[in-house]
Design a protein around this motif. Structure first.
Motif, short mmCIF file in Angstrom:
data_model
loop_
_atom_site.label_atom_id
_atom_site.label_comp_id
_atom_site.label_asym_id
_atom_site.label_seq_id
_atom_site.Cartn_x
_atom_site.Cartn_y
_atom_site.Cartn_z
N VAL A 1 38.48 48.33 34.54
CA VAL A 1 39.54 47.55 35.17
C VAL A 1 39.00 46.15 35.52
CG1 VAL A 1 40.99 47.34 37.23
CG2 VAL A 1 40.82 49.53 36.04
N HIS A 2 37.76 46.09 35.97
CA HIS A 2 37.19 44.79 36.34
C HIS A 2 36.95 43.90 35.13
CE1 HIS A 2 36.83 46.27 40.40
NE2 HIS A 2 36.29 45.13 40.78
N THR A 3 36.51 44.45 34.02
CA THR A 3 36.37 43.59 32.84
C THR A 3 37.74 43.17 32.33
OG1 THR A 3 36.12 45.59 31.46
CG2 THR A 3 34.12 44.39 32.06
N ALA A 4 38.74 44.05 32.46
CA ALA A 4 40.10 43.69 32.03
C ALA A 4 40.68 42.57 32.87
CB ALA A 4 40.99 44.93 32.11
N VAL A 5 40.35 42.55 34.18
CA VAL A 5 40.92 41.54 35.08
C VAL A 5 40.05 40.30 35.18
CG1 VAL A 5 41.62 41.07 37.47
CG2 VAL A 5 42.16 43.28 36.44
N PHE A 6 38.73 40.50 35.35
CA PHE A 6 37.84 39.39 35.67
C PHE A 6 36.98 38.91 34.51
CE2 PHE A 6 38.42 41.79 39.69
CZ PHE A 6 39.10 40.81 40.41
N GLY A 7 36.98 39.65 33.41
CA GLY A 7 36.26 39.19 32.24
C GLY A 7 34.83 39.70 32.15
N GLU A 8 34.01 38.98 31.38
CA GLU A 8 32.69 39.46 31.01
C GLU A 8 31.69 39.48 32.15
OE1 GLU A 8 31.05 37.07 27.96
OE2 GLU A 8 31.23 35.18 29.08
#
Length: 293
Positions: free
Chosen positions: A270-277
């Protein structure tokens, strides 16, 4: 407007706010919504959340309200009372912040076990879900957990993360191998009643000496997921005491500690989906640890 009037006319709260008839003080409220402390004419405080720009996604605040009410039904871990749930605003009873103490942590561990033990009709929930700003598929499923978790909690956010360039091809392949291996981890259990987004910031240590649950993405799922999320991003205060008290109340299946990275993958994706790499390394580390099981 006092609390009695609010109970009778919750739909009037936005009008009172627009015309500045209620004192409003901004407070910290996370990365998604604008949060404020509202003070009514009788001195009652509320915690209110609004979408920062334009209209929120359809059902966004309704999902949180439904989750809070469902968690409250268990009578285990305290959650704030839902006072107003409108399409563009959510207002909850104010919970006065306090300090995380060892005694509060132990009580929280016991109460969290009680919440999980309250169970759920199936995996997923009876309402459309959100986690952070993203939709979350709560379609009901009888399980098993391993197939539900892979298809409803990992793969959707893996795809978003890959499409946004937050994960490399090798990272995606590693997570796909974890999804394929889920049935072999031996972790299938009946659905528990989960908070669903239980990173440490969603535990409010209150002045009453208890830990309260806030900002849920509540659903029926595997209880190890909530416990694994508590260890993310620095870990909850007195985490060992929480876990020990939990295990004394409701022992966990053998090998649960080794499975922590498997369960953490949901929130990390979820964090990579929202905040990126920024969270790419955390996803890859969790996947690699899971593949060693």
């Amino acid at each position: 407007m006092d609390l009695a009037y609010l109970h009778a006319h919750p739909e009037h709260l936005p009008t009172f706010l627009t015309h500045q008839r209620i004192r409003e003080t901004p407070v910290g409220g996370g990365d998604v919504c604008h949060a404020a402390r509202l003070t009514l004419d009788d001195g009652t405080s509320l915690f209110a959340k609004t979408w920062p720009r334009g209209a929120p996604p359809e059902g966004f605040f309704a999902a949180e309200a439904s989750g809070l009410r469902w968690l409250a039904e268990a009578g285990a871990v305290p959650v704030p009372e839902v006072l107003v749930a409108l399409p563009d605003l959510l207002a909850l009873a104010w919970v006065e912040p306090g300090t995380a103490t060892p005694a509060a942590a132990e009580r929280f561990g016991r109460e969290l076990a009680g919440l999980h033990r309250a169970g759920a009709p199936g995996f997923g929930a009876a309402w459309a879900g959100f986690i952070g700003p993203l939709a979350q598929d709560n379609s009901a499923s009888a399980g098993p957990w391993s197939s539900w978790f892979g298809e409803h909690r990992l793969r959707p956010y893996l795809k978003i993360s890959a499409d946004r360039g937050a994960l490399a091809t090798a990272d995606v392949a590693a997570v796909e191998r974890v999804i394929a291996d889920l049935p072999g981890y031996g972790a299938d259990e009946p659905p528990s009643r989960l908070h669903g987004d239980l990173w440490p910031g969603n535990v409010l240590w209150a002045a009453d000496g208890r830990a309260w649950l806030v900002d849920p993405a509540a659903h029926g799922g595997h209880r190890e997921t909530d416990l694994a999320q508590l260890a993310l991003f620095g870990g909850a205060p007195h985490l060992d005491r929480i876990l020990d008290a939990y295990a004394e109340t409701w022992p966990l299946a053998d090998g649960w500690r080794a499975r922590v990275p498997v369960h953490q993958l949901h929130l990390l994706l979820v964090h990579t989906a929202v905040f990126g790499e920024t969270y790419r390394a955390a996803v890859r580390t969790a996947a690699d640890l899971a593949l060693r099981l």
